[in-house]
Design an enzyme around this catalytic site. Sequence first.
Site, PDB file in Angstrom:
ATOM      1  N   HIS A  75      34.395 -37.131   7.703  1.00  0.00           N
ATOM      2  CA  HIS A  75      35.156 -36.325   6.752  1.00  0.00           C
ATOM      3  C   HIS A  75      36.397 -37.038   6.209  1.00  0.00           C
ATOM      4  CE1 HIS A  75      32.450 -33.173   7.788  1.00  0.00           C
ATOM      5  NE2 HIS A  75      32.992 -32.881   8.942  1.00  0.00           N
TER       6      HIS A  75
ATOM      7  N   HIS B 274      33.133 -36.596  15.215  1.00  0.00           N
ATOM      8  CA  HIS B 274      32.644 -37.104  13.935  1.00  0.00           C
ATOM      9  C   HIS B 274      33.659 -36.973  12.809  1.00  0.00           C
ATOM     10  CE1 HIS B 274      32.122 -32.812  13.188  1.00  0.00           C
ATOM     11  NE2 HIS B 274      31.958 -33.094  11.921  1.00  0.00           N
TER      12      HIS B 274
ATOM     13  N   ASP C 267      30.987 -31.262  18.991  1.00  0.00           N
ATOM     14  CA  ASP C 267      31.275 -32.531  18.328  1.00  0.00           C
ATOM     15  C   ASP C 267      32.461 -32.446  17.369  1.00  0.00           C
ATOM     16  OD1 ASP C 267      31.295 -34.985  17.139  1.00  0.00           O
ATOM     17  OD2 ASP C 267      29.292 -34.857  16.285  1.00  0.00           O
TER      18      ASP C 267
ATOM     19  N   ASP D 202      28.369 -33.176   6.604  1.00  0.00           N
ATOM     20  CA  ASP D 202      27.570 -32.819   7.782  1.00  0.00           C
ATOM     21  C   ASP D 202      26.084 -32.808   7.462  1.00  0.00           C
ATOM     22  OD1 ASP D 202      29.829 -32.523   9.367  1.00  0.00           O
ATOM     23  OD2 ASP D 202      30.031 -30.391   8.928  1.00  0.00           O
TER      24      ASP D 202
ATOM     25  N   HIS E  38       0.803  -1.223   0.000  1.00  0.00           N
ATOM     26  CA  HIS E  38       0.000   0.000   0.000  1.00  0.00           C
ATOM     27  C   HIS E  38       0.838   1.277   0.000  1.00  0.00           C
ATOM     28  CE1 HIS E  38      -2.863  -3.025   1.657  1.00  0.00           C
ATOM     29  NE2 HIS E  38      -3.733  -2.364   0.913  1.00  0.00           N
TER      30      HIS E  38
END
Length: 438
Positions: A214, A209, A206, A354, A104
């Site tokens: 990886h 992992h 973490d 990931d 508007h």
Amino acid sequence: MTVDVSQYIDADRGLIRGEIFTSQEIYERELELVFGRSWLFLAHDSMIPKPGDFIQNYMGEDPVLVVRQRDGSVRAFMSQCRHRGMRICRADRGNAKSFMCSFHGWTYDTAGNLIHVPHEEEAYDPEVFDKKDWGPIQVPRLANYKGFIFGNWDTTAPSFEEYLGEMAWYFDAYIDRYEGGVEAIARHKWVIPCNWKFNAEQPASDMYHAEVSHASAVQVLKRPGADNGAERYAKGRGHQFSSPYGHGAGWFDTTSSSSRNPVIAAWENETQPQVAERLGEVRAAAVRGHANIFPTFMFLNNGTMRVTHPRGPHEMEIWAWTFVPVVAPPEVKEQYRIEVLRTFSPGGMFEQDDAENWLEEQRILRGYMARRNPLLYTMQLGRARRDVDGFPGVTVPHCYADEGARGMYRHYADLMSGLSWPEIVELKKSREAQAADR
């Protein structure tokens, strides 16, 4: 109604149930009790250097404009027209003299004041309508920490410095490593169909992992003659930090650059003596990992910094920037950009590892039994120490740990309990006193 998440979270025993990642009811309360009360990253000074410069960001699911004012200050306000709730700016960033709602035509200045309403005299009675009452909702609290601008909706929350606490020592090791600090040079955005807490927990805690998830990326990016992670992953020598306000960090113990890019590694190793003189030997070596400022501002030692915007219990939107030292040579800054592109962009090798883990976790947690069985967060349980080895705050002497995650979920549960901020602060002081007595 407050959702009781204590039935799903036992941080002291290291047990977390999957309902907190899947429940729509819990998610709605998170928007109010977590994102509505925490300090959230909005912008960096380098993103809005000139008057009128703006960037559009989110606080939870609320869009906000962060705008540099004529006097050099910064304001942040909802990108929402007060007339019908339409977004008042469609651009992600830019420079503006005003913002006009495309529905508007209501127009606001860069400070968030309503300055024009089409046909105001004919349409509105001046006895009941005053433009000064209908500007967009302002973010009431802003903090600028060494160029990083954070906002908070809750006026009763601790100051940003108190909220950051001992995490400041670790954060400074990333952003104040070199004279002049850092600047943002690139940004990516992408969506992953999983809960926002996965991308908060992992950088806070973490590092466990990396050796498995990886493995292939480490082989591809291997730099001849360097450790490249294999030995560090195998032995896990390092530390993990946990804050009472949910922040966390983990790092490997090393004094040399961990970059797999030879240009970056050479420059970081060359400048290491100056960094050690600036920060101290211990802190200069304590940034070979990742960290998270609760709830969703994470950073990595390769220049990646990002926020995770919640988009329901089953989706998150990541905004990631490449931050580089201001004093780095242009060729080094360009290599940082390329390195982030290769590793933690939407097409980056580490990021795809990931993301695949997170979205598969989310799929599985839709199951009835999968949600009911607790997940295990007990690595290094009971090994927390305070202010040892030159590291401030609570740490554990191993980077394979869950101390950061336990601290994150303990603080998350505090917020979700519905206690006021003053009550939460007192609760944390009581916990620390009890821990000191043991």
